[in-house]
Design a protein around this motif. Structure first.
Motif, PDB file in Angstrom:
ATOM      1  N   GLY A  78       3.506  59.671  -6.781  1.00 56.15           N
ATOM      2  CA  GLY A  78       3.349  58.901  -5.555  1.00 56.15           C
ATOM      3  C   GLY A  78       2.962  57.469  -5.821  1.00 56.15           C
ATOM      4  N   VAL A  84       1.065  59.811  -0.742  1.00 52.20           N
ATOM      5  CA  VAL A  84       2.224  60.410  -1.419  1.00 52.20           C
ATOM      6  C   VAL A  84       1.745  61.091  -2.698  1.00 52.20           C
ATOM      7  CG1 VAL A  84       4.553  60.009  -2.288  1.00 52.20           C
ATOM      8  CG2 VAL A  84       3.655  58.584  -0.435  1.00 52.20           C
ATOM      9  N   GLY A  87       5.156  54.160  -4.876  1.00 53.62           N
ATOM     10  CA  GLY A  87       4.512  53.054  -4.182  1.00 53.62           C
ATOM     11  C   GLY A  87       4.725  51.726  -4.884  1.00 53.62           C
ATOM     12  N   GLY A 115      -1.173  56.612  -3.468  1.00 52.19           N
ATOM     13  CA  GLY A 115      -0.184  57.316  -4.268  1.00 52.19           C
ATOM     14  C   GLY A 115      -0.799  57.943  -5.498  1.00 52.19           C
ATOM     15  N   TRP A 159      -1.167  52.393   1.409  1.00 54.61           N
ATOM     16  CA  TRP A 159      -0.548  53.389   0.526  1.00 54.61           C
ATOM     17  C   TRP A 159      -1.576  54.008  -0.402  1.00 54.61           C
ATOM     18  CZ3 TRP A 159       4.822  54.474   0.258  1.00 54.61           C
ATOM     19  CH2 TRP A 159       5.221  55.314  -0.783  1.00 54.61           C
TER      20      TRP A 159
END
Length: 607
Positions: free
Chosen positions: A430, A358, A434, A426, A424
């Protein structure tokens, strides 16, 4: 109840198969002419064989009788196959041709076995043969068989007619053998030639008979058409843009020369199905000649368990296609409205290991292209364009451009992917998304890399972001636009022109002849509305959320970052024992992860 089939039930509409089931069949008159000629001469040759005591003539007469039966059966099959579909036979009667071909081939095999057996017995018990009668009758039979073979050869499409033609060609060879046998016997008196040539002819026609038998049997057993590669069809289906996976795939022939396909297609969004189906129909017709297609769409990750074709699942060639940045969409809610969030995917969508990457405030999912290409062998890498960015929709209410909306959208994406755990990655915003998502009860995040962000954002960074986020940005020349963007992103580290193109090139879009940024300028509205009190409250909430995270975390900081201070990183590692940190030299906010050493760092953490 009416015995007639409602025409609308069998009619094909636009998008269905484009052929009619009353397909072109072989001319029945051809079969009728061949039948009359063959049956008439069979009687003549049978009588001559009896008086001449010739096995070659007997075998040829036997061929003629079976030819007549084969032709009669073929003619009957032609008539039956033309019957329209009925309530009890919705596909029609096209299979009658294959059934006739199968029966004809079985009869021909039986005849071959009998001739070979009889010929062998004559080596031990020679028979006197009238060479002259054999020669005359065989010569007439040869001419007649040439005529019949020419008549039948005018229809080469029907497997049924070809099976009958094999009979006739066998008889033609038998006539040649009988003619040769008669001549040899007249000239030399050597009787074994009659049996030897009978065996030779039988073996010559055996190959064609077995080929027809195999083809008709394969058709009757609903096998994959011999000219179609089943596994390649599966691979090509999964290569169609928008298709995530394929299962329960079956390919067969409804009637000879008309293949059909059914199966289940997994897609991201049901709204995309009409366009995907159109692409599938075009591909199947152009590449495989399949135009009767029935497919059931299913939203990936939400279907019930199916009993899949085992070899289709396990065969190395049938693994779902590896996406290489393909774009998909997930439907999300914002208040009473809905919007689509785009995401870009790399790797195998069947892989249960999913890495969500992200991006930051003004970035998009393409930021992670280099990282995704390196990670997609081990992960299904999914990189969303957070709403308002890239290929995602814009929101009508700009105040919803905030972490709660982003978290809700990501949760919907995870649900659509149908996985219970994700890792994840990020960057900046992002990372904040997260942290909030990971702190929620039953969060699916298993491991998290937080790239240059923390609960506390330094005032200097907020000032820098405010200087360009949502500000006018338009250039008549793409090169000028890219150079300006590279200057804004100088803190990401030193990069080659190619690396800048990979990283920043997708940030630019052309609209009305001008090069502008990809995102909705209104993403700056909630950012600009934050006052010091709101900022402090937000920071306290983020610290609280960070402390609730109980998964392995790696905090990556650019050594010259103005957004994440070294003191904040130290505090993060102090309040949460699951966090560790690393600092990348000569980089500000935030490391771009396009350098090999940075990519290797992520690979090591997630391995």
């Amino acid at each position: 109840m009416s015995s007639e089939l409602d025409p609308s039930l069998h009619a094909h509409k636009k998008g269905d198969a484009q052929h009619a089931h009353s397909k072109q069949v072989s001319n029945q008159n051809l079969l009728l002419i061949a039948l009359v000629l063959t049956l008439g001469f069979a009687g003549v040759e049978g009588a001559a064989a009896y008086f001449a005591n010739s096995l070659a003539l007997i075998s040829d007469a036997g061929h003629m009788v079976t030819d007549a039966a084969a032709l009669g059966l073929a003619l009957l099959a032609q008539i039956i196959s033309r019957r329209p579909p009925s309530p009890k036979h919705s596909f029609g009667f096209g299979r009658a041709e294959a059934l006739a071909a199968f029966v004809n081939s079985i009869a021909m095999l039986a005849l071959v076995v009998w001739i070979v057996f009889e010929a062998i017995s004559r080596f031990y018990d020679p028979h006197q043969v009238d060479g002259f009668t054999v020669t005359v009758v065989a010569g007439i039979g040869l001419l007649m068989n040439i005529v019949v073979a020419w008549v039948l050869s005018r229809d080469k499409k029907s497997v049924n007619t070809r099976a009958a033609l094999v009979h006739v060609m066998g008889d033609l060879l038998g006539s040649i053998a009988a003619l040769i046998a008669g001549i040899v016997i007249q000239l030399t008196g050597w009787m074994p030639i009659d049996a030897i040539l009978s065996i030779l002819v039988s073996l010559l026609i055996l190959k064609s008979t077995i080929a027809i038998l195999h083809e008709s049997y394969h058709f009757l057993m609903e096998g994959v058409p011999l000219h179609i590669d089943y596994l390649q069809v599966g691979k090509d289906l999964r290569g169609v843009p928008g298709v995530l996976a394929v299962h329960d795939l079956h390919v067969w022939e409804m009637t000879p020369s008309f293949p059909a396909l059914i199966g289940h297609i997994e897609i991201a969004e049901m709204q995309e199905w009409p366009q995907i189906m159109s692409r599938i129909n075009t591909m199947l017709l152009d590449q495989h000649g399949i135009d009767h297609v029935t497919l059931q769409p299913e939203v990936f990750g939400t279907m019930d368990d199916h009993t899949h074709d085992e070899h289709f699942q396990d065969d190395a060639l049938s693994v779902p296609v590896n996406h290489q940045g393909d774009t998909f969409y997930v439907q999300c809610m914002d208040g009473e409205s809905t919007h689509r969030m785009a995401y870009h995917a790399w790797g195998n969508p069947r892989n249960p290991k999913v890495l969500l990457c992200v991006h930051g405030l003004t970035r998009r999912g393409s930021d992670f292209k280099t990282l995704a290409e390196a990670m997609c062998k081990d992960y299904y890498v999914v990189c969303p364009d957070v709403v308002g960015r890239g290929d995602s929709d814009r929101l009508s209410n700009p105040m919803q451009y905030a972490v709660p909306q982003y978290v809700a959208d990501i949760a919907q994406l995870v649900k659509t992917l149908g996985v219970s755990q994700v890792d994840w990655f990020g960057t900046s915003m992002g990372g904040l998304i997260g942290m909030v998502y990971a702190a929620m009860p039953n969060s699916p995040i298993r491991k998290m890399l937080i790239n240059d962000v923390g609960p506390k954002i330094e005032a200097e960074a907020i000032k820098r972001l405010g200087s360009y986020v949502g500000q006018p940005f338009s250039f008549a020349n793409r090169t000028d636009a890219l150079n300006r963007l590279n200057t804004i992103c100088a803190s990401f580290g030193e990069h080659t022109p190619d690396e800048w193109e990979t990283y920043n090139g997708p940030m630019l879009i052309e609209r009305n002849g001008l090069w502008i940024m990809h995102y909705d300028p209104d993403i700056a509205v909630p950012f600009a509305s934050v006052n010091p009190i709101m900022a402090k409250a937000g920071e306290m909430a983020m610290w609280h959320a960070f402390k609730q995270i109980h998964i392995p975390m790696l905090i990556v900081r650019g050594a010259q970052s103005d957004l994440l201070s070294a003191a904040t990183v130290e505090q993060m590692c102090k309040v949460n024992p699951h966090a560790r940190s690393i600092e990348i030299p000569n980089v500000g906010h935030a490391p771009a992860f396009v350098k090999k050493e940075q990519v290797a760092l992520a690979q090591e953490f997630f391995s």
